[in-house]
Structure formats: structure tokens, C-alpha cells
Design a protein around this motif. Structure first.
Motif, short mmCIF file in Angstrom:
data_model
loop_
_atom_site.label_atom_id
_atom_site.label_comp_id
_atom_site.label_asym_id
_atom_site.label_seq_id
_atom_site.Cartn_x
_atom_site.Cartn_y
_atom_site.Cartn_z
N PHE A 44 32.51 32.37 -3.57
CA PHE A 44 33.37 32.24 -2.39
C PHE A 44 34.76 32.80 -2.66
CE2 PHE A 44 30.32 28.65 -1.94
CZ PHE A 44 29.76 29.00 -0.71
N THR A 45 34.87 33.80 -3.50
CA THR A 45 36.17 34.37 -3.85
C THR A 45 36.92 34.84 -2.60
OG1 THR A 45 35.36 35.14 -6.00
CG2 THR A 45 37.35 36.18 -5.15
N GLY A 46 38.10 34.27 -2.38
CA GLY A 46 38.94 34.67 -1.25
C GLY A 46 38.42 34.27 0.11
N ALA A 47 37.39 33.41 0.15
CA ALA A 47 36.81 33.00 1.44
C ALA A 47 37.67 31.92 2.10
CB ALA A 47 35.39 32.49 1.24
N ASP A 48 37.65 31.89 3.42
CA ASP A 48 38.33 30.86 4.19
C ASP A 48 37.31 29.77 4.52
OD1 ASP A 48 39.75 29.26 5.89
OD2 ASP A 48 40.49 30.90 7.16
N LEU A 49 37.41 28.64 3.86
CA LEU A 49 36.43 27.56 4.00
C LEU A 49 36.96 26.38 4.79
CD1 LEU A 49 35.18 27.53 0.28
CD2 LEU A 49 34.09 28.68 2.22
N ARG A 50 38.11 26.50 5.38
CA ARG A 50 38.76 25.37 6.03
C ARG A 50 37.88 24.71 7.09
NH1 ARG A 50 44.33 28.08 7.70
NH2 ARG A 50 42.89 29.86 7.86
N VAL B 226 30.04 27.11 -8.80
CA VAL B 226 30.35 28.18 -7.84
C VAL B 226 31.68 28.83 -8.23
CG1 VAL B 226 29.17 26.99 -5.97
CG2 VAL B 226 31.62 26.67 -6.26
N THR B 227 31.98 29.98 -7.61
CA THR B 227 33.25 30.66 -7.82
C THR B 227 34.14 30.45 -6.61
OG1 THR B 227 32.19 32.37 -9.18
CG2 THR B 227 34.37 32.87 -8.29
N LEU B 228 35.31 29.85 -6.83
CA LEU B 228 36.21 29.52 -5.72
C LEU B 228 37.57 30.19 -5.87
CD1 LEU B 228 35.48 25.68 -5.42
CD2 LEU B 228 34.86 27.44 -3.75
N LYS B 229 37.68 31.20 -6.70
CA LYS B 229 38.97 31.85 -6.94
C LYS B 229 39.58 32.36 -5.63
CE LYS B 229 41.06 35.77 -9.41
NZ LYS B 229 42.23 34.97 -9.88
N ASP B 230 40.81 31.97 -5.38
CA ASP B 230 41.59 32.39 -4.21
C ASP B 230 40.98 31.95 -2.87
OD1 ASP B 230 43.47 33.71 -5.82
OD2 ASP B 230 42.28 35.55 -5.84
N ALA B 231 40.00 31.04 -2.89
CA ALA B 231 39.43 30.53 -1.64
C ALA B 231 40.47 29.67 -0.93
CB ALA B 231 38.17 29.72 -1.92
N ILE B 232 40.40 29.63 0.39
CA ILE B 232 41.34 28.85 1.19
C ILE B 232 40.65 27.57 1.66
CG2 ILE B 232 42.80 28.83 3.24
CD1 ILE B 232 42.76 31.91 3.13
N VAL B 233 41.24 26.42 1.33
CA VAL B 233 40.69 25.13 1.75
C VAL B 233 41.81 24.30 2.35
CG1 VAL B 233 38.86 25.13 0.00
CG2 VAL B 233 41.07 24.10 -0.53
N ASP B 234 41.44 23.26 3.13
CA ASP B 234 42.45 22.37 3.68
C ASP B 234 42.63 21.17 2.74
OD1 ASP B 234 40.28 20.68 4.22
OD2 ASP B 234 40.06 21.48 6.26
N LEU B 235 43.56 20.30 3.07
CA LEU B 235 43.88 19.18 2.19
C LEU B 235 42.70 18.24 1.97
CD1 LEU B 235 45.95 17.73 0.47
CD2 LEU B 235 46.79 16.58 2.54
N PRO B 236 41.98 17.81 3.01
CA PRO B 236 40.82 16.93 2.77
C PRO B 236 39.77 17.59 1.85
CG PRO B 236 41.44 16.83 5.08
CD PRO B 236 42.23 17.95 4.47
N GLN B 237 39.56 18.88 2.01
CA GLN B 237 38.61 19.58 1.14
C GLN B 237 39.11 19.60 -0.29
OE1 GLN B 237 38.63 23.26 3.41
NE2 GLN B 237 36.47 23.00 3.91
N ALA B 238 40.41 19.81 -0.46
CA ALA B 238 40.98 19.83 -1.81
C ALA B 238 40.76 18.50 -2.51
CB ALA B 238 42.47 20.15 -1.73
#
Length: 203
Positions: free
Chosen positions: A160-166, A178-190
Motif C-alpha cells: 500500500f505504498t503511498g495509498a490513501d486508506l483513510r 504488508v508495506t505501508l510506506k508513505d500511506a495516508i491514514v486517519d487518526l483512528p486507523q493510526a
């Protein structure tokens, strides 16, 4: 051909349609049909229903599907370039060696779908159900997966590199697999991701 989850085999087809050009599936129902080397480019499919069908080498480029259904279907070496699926049902369908450049999916139920190893780089999915989908080895770099229900999905080795997962359900995501480098998540996801790593979140 990639295997379905649980090793289930694809339903056997009972008829074949070749070179299905100038097709208009809107409002029609097709069951256990094998579609071979057909060009469905720019087809406007409104509420067409396909049940346990197989698509081999079919081009869905720039096609539009609105409230259509592809239930327990199999797609092999199909092209979905710039295709759009709005509030469609693809439950239990399997994708093998397909291309998805610029594909857009809005809403709909794609639960139990098989997309192992699929390259969804740059694809946009919004508000879609992908419950218990097989996303093993998925490549979704710089894709948009907003408000997607991923509960129970298999995501081992997904990128999910650089993916917007919000807004998406990441409750079953293992951040170590998984690969989450530079992925965008919101606070609850974090917080979910942090907790799954065994960390304790405090104010």
C-alpha cells in the motif's frame, strides 16, 4: 489460473459467446456463459446481471457499469482500463492476470472477491465492501481506498505504498506483513495500527 479461496473451483459454463461486439447487457441476465475475446469498450451496462460467467480476454475499457452484478464470475486476462463500476455487486468473483489502469469503483459489494497479486496501482475505490476478499500480494501503490470495508480480508504481502486508506476498516491488517510506506491514514486507523503492533497509546 489463480485459485479461489478455499480451493473452490470455478462453476462450469454451459454456453459460449465469442466476439460479442456491439453488446448491450443492460437489464439482461446471463448465467454460466463463457465470453471469449469480446470487445466491450465503452459499453454502458445498467443493471445487467452475470451469474457464474467466465470472461476470457474481454476488453472492458472505458465501460460504465451502474448497479450491475457479476456474481461468482471469473475474469481471465481481461482489461479494465478507465472502467467505472457504480454500486455494483461482484461478490465471489475471481480475477486472474487482468489489468486495471485508471479503474474507478464507487460503492457496491465486492465481498469474497479474489484479487491475489493484482496490480491496482492508481485505482480508486470509494465506499466499497471488500469483506473477506483475497488481497494476498496486492499491489496498490498510490491507489485510493477510501471508506472501504476490508474486514476479514486477506492482505498478507500487500503493498500500500503511498495509498490513501483513510476511513477504511484496517482491523484485520497486520502491519508487519504488508508495506505501508508513505500511506495516508486517519487518526483512528493510526491507533488501530499502533495497537496491533503491541504498543500502548496514551495521551
Amino acid at each position: 489460473m489463480a485459485e479461489r479461496m478455499g480451493g473452490r473451483s470455478a462453476p462450469k459454463t454451459e454456453s459460449t459467446i465469442r466476439d460479442w461486439d456491439d453488446a448491450d447487457p443492460s437489464g439482461q441476465t446471463y448465467s454460466r456463459v463463457l465470453f471469449v475475446d469480446s470487445d466491450l469498450t465503452e459499453v454502458n451496462n445498467h443493471r445487467g446481471v452475470f451469474e457464474e460467467c467466465v470472461f476470457r480476454g474481454v476488453r472492458f475499457n472505458a465501460s460504465v457499469h451502474h448497479e450491475a452484478a457479476f456474481v461468482n464470475c471469473t475474469f481471465v486476462r481481461c482489461s479494465f482500463f478507465d472502467s467505472t463500476f457504480t454500486r455494483c455487486k461482484l461478490m465471489g468473483s475471481m480475477f486472474d492476470d487482468c489489468t486495471y489502469n485508471l479503474m474507478k469503483v464507487e460503492g457496491g459489494d465486492w465481498s469474497f472477491v479474489g484479487l491475489p497479486g493484482a496490480n491496482l496501482t492508481g485505482v480508486e475505490l470509494s465506499g466499497t465492501k471488500l469483506r473477506e476478499a483475497d488481497l494476498t500480494g496486492l499491489r496498490a501503490g498510490k491507489s485510493v481506498l477510501r471508506n472501504v470495508d476490508l474486514s476479514g480480508a486477506s492482505m498478507q504481502r500487500a503493498d500500500f505504498t503511498g495509498a490513501d486508506l483513510r476511513g477504511s476498516d484496517l482491523s484485520t491488517l497486520d502491519p508487519l506483513s504488508v508495506t505501508l510506506k508513505d500511506a495516508i491514514v486517519d487518526l483512528p486507523q493510526a491507533i488501530v495500527i499502533t495497537t496491533s503492533l503491541g504498543l500502548e497509546v496514551r495521551p
